[in-house]
Design a protein around this motif. Sequence first.
Motif, short mmCIF file in Angstrom:
data_model
loop_
_atom_site.label_atom_id
_atom_site.label_comp_id
_atom_site.label_asym_id
_atom_site.label_seq_id
_atom_site.Cartn_x
_atom_site.Cartn_y
_atom_site.Cartn_z
N CYS A 171 7.89 -37.10 -30.81
CA CYS A 171 6.47 -36.90 -31.09
C CYS A 171 5.64 -36.71 -29.83
O CYS A 171 4.82 -35.80 -29.73
N ASP B 48 6.51 -33.38 -28.13
CA ASP B 48 6.06 -32.26 -28.96
C ASP B 48 4.56 -32.05 -28.84
O ASP B 48 4.09 -30.91 -28.81
N THR B 49 3.81 -33.15 -28.77
CA THR B 49 2.36 -33.04 -28.62
C THR B 49 2.01 -32.40 -27.28
O THR B 49 1.14 -31.53 -27.20
N ARG B 50 2.70 -32.85 -26.22
CA ARG B 50 2.45 -32.27 -24.89
C ARG B 50 2.79 -30.79 -24.87
O ARG B 50 2.05 -29.96 -24.33
N ALA C 47 2.79 -28.78 -27.42
CA ALA C 47 1.81 -28.06 -28.24
C ALA C 47 0.55 -27.74 -27.43
O ALA C 47 0.00 -26.63 -27.54
N TYR D 29 -4.06 -36.82 -21.64
CA TYR D 29 -2.97 -37.21 -22.54
C TYR D 29 -1.80 -37.83 -21.76
O TYR D 29 -1.29 -38.89 -22.12
#
Length: 202
Positions: free
Chosen positions: A56, A59-61, A63, A108
């Motif tokens: 997760c 994947d966020t990074r 994205a 982030y």
Amino acid sequence: MSNNDNNSAGGDSDAVSEEVKVDKWDGNAVKNSLDDAIKKVFTDSDRKLGYTENHCLVDTRLAICVTAVGAALFALVWDYFNPFPLSKPVLIGCVVSYFVLMAILTVYTTFVEKGIFLRATQSDPTGVDKPKLWTVSSMLKRFDDIYHLCIEYKAPNGRVSEANLSKSIANWFDTNGVLLFDKFESEVIKLHDSLLSDKKNK
């Protein structure tokens, strides 16, 4: 050559292929090798734990990065079909979007990831309890030999506990820079088990 000789040769090659050797004076290489070793301890199905890695955070990074690159590519394509100065408003919008996304990425990685390189899920074999979440983060300051490791355990009831380890990297590398994996693994497992022991005591 006999079968025993073949098996012996194969075992030696496997040992060599799994050997991790780094430049002891390269802090990033040392940290990455230790982080990778911990990932193996937690997620390798052939080892004791065999948890499932949760992607997760990564994947966020990714994205955010893909969106930023997409904005830059869109500006390039738009300018190709609508040469400057017609493309000026779009270019400005894309450039601003890119820098905003880079700022979001910095925030982030600094405040959300915070050195976390692994999130692993421990499923209940019976399927009764919710999965347990393990979060692992580390830090090795520049020109320092102390590796800081933090393992966080989140139980199905939401209770969070953590265990920390701070030791010199000299404890896990020989004079040639080869990682003493078994020795390092035993310390990681001990830290992991201390959280489960703490859970039982409570």
